[in-house]
Write a protein that holds these residues in place. Structure first.
Motif, short mmCIF file in Angstrom:
data_model
loop_
_atom_site.label_atom_id
_atom_site.label_comp_id
_atom_site.label_asym_id
_atom_site.label_seq_id
_atom_site.Cartn_x
_atom_site.Cartn_y
_atom_site.Cartn_z
N LEU A 459 45.37 35.84 -105.29
CA LEU A 459 44.81 35.82 -103.94
C LEU A 459 45.88 35.53 -102.89
O LEU A 459 45.88 36.13 -101.80
N GLU A 460 46.82 34.63 -103.18
CA GLU A 460 47.85 34.27 -102.21
C GLU A 460 48.74 35.45 -101.83
O GLU A 460 49.37 35.44 -100.78
N ASN A 461 48.78 36.50 -102.66
CA ASN A 461 49.61 37.66 -102.37
C ASN A 461 49.13 38.45 -101.14
O ASN A 461 49.84 39.30 -100.64
N TYR A 462 47.93 38.12 -100.67
CA TYR A 462 47.38 38.84 -99.52
C TYR A 462 47.70 38.16 -98.19
O TYR A 462 47.34 38.69 -97.14
N PHE A 463 48.36 36.99 -98.23
CA PHE A 463 48.68 36.33 -96.95
C PHE A 463 50.00 35.55 -97.02
O PHE A 463 50.14 34.50 -96.41
N CYS A 464 50.99 36.09 -97.77
CA CYS A 464 52.26 35.39 -97.93
C CYS A 464 53.43 36.10 -97.24
O CYS A 464 54.57 35.67 -97.36
N GLN A 465 53.16 37.18 -96.51
CA GLN A 465 54.22 37.99 -95.94
C GLN A 465 54.97 37.25 -94.83
O GLN A 465 54.44 36.30 -94.23
N PRO A 466 56.21 37.70 -94.51
CA PRO A 466 57.03 37.02 -93.51
C PRO A 466 56.36 36.82 -92.15
O PRO A 466 56.53 35.77 -91.53
N PHE A 467 55.56 37.80 -91.68
CA PHE A 467 54.96 37.64 -90.36
C PHE A 467 53.98 36.46 -90.34
O PHE A 467 53.80 35.80 -89.32
N VAL A 468 53.35 36.17 -91.50
CA VAL A 468 52.43 35.02 -91.58
C VAL A 468 53.23 33.72 -91.58
O VAL A 468 52.85 32.74 -90.92
N LEU A 469 54.35 33.69 -92.30
CA LEU A 469 55.18 32.50 -92.34
C LEU A 469 55.77 32.20 -90.96
O LEU A 469 55.83 31.02 -90.55
N ARG A 470 56.17 33.23 -90.24
CA ARG A 470 56.68 33.02 -88.87
C ARG A 470 55.58 32.48 -87.96
O ARG A 470 55.81 31.61 -87.12
N ARG A 471 54.36 32.99 -88.16
CA ARG A 471 53.22 32.53 -87.35
C ARG A 471 52.90 31.07 -87.66
O ARG A 471 52.49 30.32 -86.79
#
Length: 580
Positions: A459-471
């Motif tokens: 499930l975490e693979n759907y919200f781990c991308q760089p743009f989310v980490l920057r946000r």
């Protein structure tokens, strides 16, 4: 033995029929009516006693059903500030049929059925509101009887009911009181005020018998259960008080220490109260609210066995209400009444008993209460789904807030065994099982259990991308916590470096790259990124796996993956079907 309780217009019950036996266990959520059912039996017994006193024992020649007065202060086992609170929804009067104007009182009705010496009997009583301080009680003709002797059968007159609420802290001092005052205190829930008196009464009655009779058997039973030796209660005439002590279990080679009864734990007090009362008043119908109170797990199991055996020995009927999963599992072969919807006996076929032994009764109650079950790998998946539903503005948010969730560590076999075990008892049950994408998981199709496997690793693979980490960095600065506004640029730089060091270059600007689909990011990628990020800031890593759901909350509705929305839709559909 009492076999059935029928209640109308009493507290939360408009009309309820409850099967009884011995033992019978009442189970259900808080505020579902378990204690109310016990109180209804207590009120019925009080009304019956008042009727016998005024219309039978007094030698009254009256043959009509004139009511006897019950004062609100006599309702010691169900204390209320005003008697109107006994009526459902405070509904005291209704318009008489056919008149449109005149009103008549709403009657509170309690009927108890039983079997005594092979004879079946029924005794309905009705209670009529008079004032906030008084109500009237009289036999009801709901059983078709007209003669007063049949309205109140002789067998019913022999019934003695005792309501024992959970034990409170033991009083430091206890004055000697008579038997009537003991009953009043027990009814008021002041069990801690009369424990010594109750033991003293039992000792007085049994002292002259061989081995001190039932007092001796009580001492032996308590020593077997707790290892402590009860000493004889003493009446101190100078102070008008009863004193009671016990000897602690002895350590090897040491003398047993004598302590006042107040030094014992509440579980000891609760057990002593129940076992002493059963000996003091054999043949009673004993209503016990939370008999497992203050007992640890092992003694909860032992306590149910001791209570049922002691009740059989003294020809007493045992009716208990409990929340203890341990007690429920011990009672699987006895009658269990579930207070979920209308009170009803839990179905107990051989298949259901087998499932109960494997799963535990608490799981069955959850299934009956919700009507659907959600299977996930662990608690972090539940928090992430809740966060994603919030981010998407999905209506399933409320359903997930109080869902029946069973964690299966991504083992499909466990989910199926659990679901189909519950399905034996509840054929309309609906289930949704969501699994991580691992080679050992193969989803199956079943009309009542929907199985889904993520196309990405977890499930975490759907919200781990760089743009989310920057946000996340931006959001933490905007919230004014953790680092403060002045550090924003330094934190952004630290996160960019952490992302670059732990992400393959081709995946940095491609959110659908295989890198984001196949890695177990909760164990590998995210710990590495946050570890590097906090290290660059010179701070300990405060981002645990359980905190990753914070990232999901940062997604915009259009950024929530369609696959996530599909699973949320399935959960919504399953829960809505359970409501029908």
């Amino acid at each position: 033995m009492l076999t059935k309780l029928t209640i109308r217009n009493f507290k939360r019950f408009e009309d309820a029929e409850i099967e009884l036996s011995s033992p019978v266990v009442f189970v259900g959520p808080n505020n579902s009516g378990k204690t109310t059912a016990l109180q209804a039996l207590a009120l019925w017994e009080l009304g019956l006693r008042r009727w016998i006193e005024k219309r039978v024992a007094s030698g009254s020649k009256a043959r009509e059903r004139r009511g006897v007065v019950i004062n609100r202060r006599d309702l010691v086992q169900l204390p209320v500030p005003r008697s109107a609170l006994l009526w459902r929804d405070l509904h005291l009067r209704r318009t008489a049929k056919g008149t449109g104007k005149a009103t008549q009182n709403v009657l509170l009705e309690i009927c108890v059925d039983g079997v005594s010496n092979g004879i079946m009997w029924s005794c309905p009583l009705e209670f009529d509101y008079s004032t906030d301080e008084t109500i009237h009680c009289r036999p009801s003709r709901s059983n078709g009887a007209v003669d007063l002797d049949k309205l109140v059968p002789p067998q019913a007159r022999e019934v003695r009911i005792a309501y024992l609420p959970p034990m409170s802290g033991l009083a430091a001092n206890e004055r000697r009181i008579d038997e009537g005052a003991i009953h009043v205190s027990l009814g008021e829930g002041q069990t801690a005020q009369v424990l010594r008196n109750l033991c003293y009464k039992l000792w007085e009655a049994e002292n002259g018998k061989p081995d001190q009779g039932e007092w001796g058997s009580l001492v032996a039973q308590m020593e077997r259960l707790f290892g402590a030796e009860l000493l004889v209660p003493e009446y101190v005439a100078e102070r008008g008080e009863i004193q009671m002590s016990y000897r602690e279990p002895s350590s090897r080679g040491q003398k047993r220490v004598e302590l006042d009864l107040s030094a014992a734990g509440r579980g000891f007090h609760q057990t002593l109260l129940l076992l002493a009362f059963l000996r003091w008043k054999p043949g009673s119908v004993v209503l016990i609210d939370e008999p497992d109170a203050h007992l640890e797990v092992l003694r909860q199991r032992q306590m149910y066995s001791e209570l049922t055996e002691t009740c059989r020995r003294f020809a007493s009927q045992l009716i208990i209400a409990t929340h203890s999963e341990i007690v429920l599992n011990e009672a699987t072969r006895d009658k269990i009444v579930a207070f979920v919807g209308r009170p009803h006996v839990i179905r107990q076929s051989d298949q259901v008993r087998k499932a109960l032994a494997l799963l535990g009764l608490e799981q069955f109650l959850q299934a009956e209460t919700r009507g659907w079950v959600l299977y996930l790998e662990g608690s972090t998946d539940l928090e992430s789904l809740r966060a994603l539903a919030q981010a998407a503005g999905h209506p399933v948010q409320q359903r997930l807030a109080n869902a029946f969730v069973h964690y299966v560590s991504n083992e499909a076999r466990k989910a199926r065994e659990h679901f189909f075990g519950l399905l034996e008892a509840y054929p309309t049950l609906r289930g949704v099982a969501v699994f991580d994408n691992t080679p050992d998981v193969s989803v199956q199709s079943h009309p009542r259990l929907w199985e889904v496997k993520w196309t990405r690793r977890e499930l975490e693979n759907y919200f781990c991308q760089p743009f989310v980490l920057r946000r996340w960095v931006q959001q933490s600065a905007a919230a004014g916590d953790l680092f403060g506004y002045s550090e924003l640029q330094r934190r952004q730089q630290a996160m960019e470096e952490a992302i670059t060091e732990n992400t393959i270059p081709v995946a940095l600007n491609d959110p659908d790259h295989v890198f984001w689909r196949t890695n177990k990011v909760s164990d590998e990628y995210l710990p590495a990124v946050f570890g590097a990020f906090f290290k660059k800031l010179g701070l300990p890593n405060s981002m645990n796996k359980s905190d990753y759901c914070q990232l999901a909350r940062l997604l915009k509705p259009e950024e929530v993956h369609d696959e996530i929305k599909h699973v949320l839709d399935l959960i919504q559909a399953a829960s809505e079907e359970a409501d029908r």
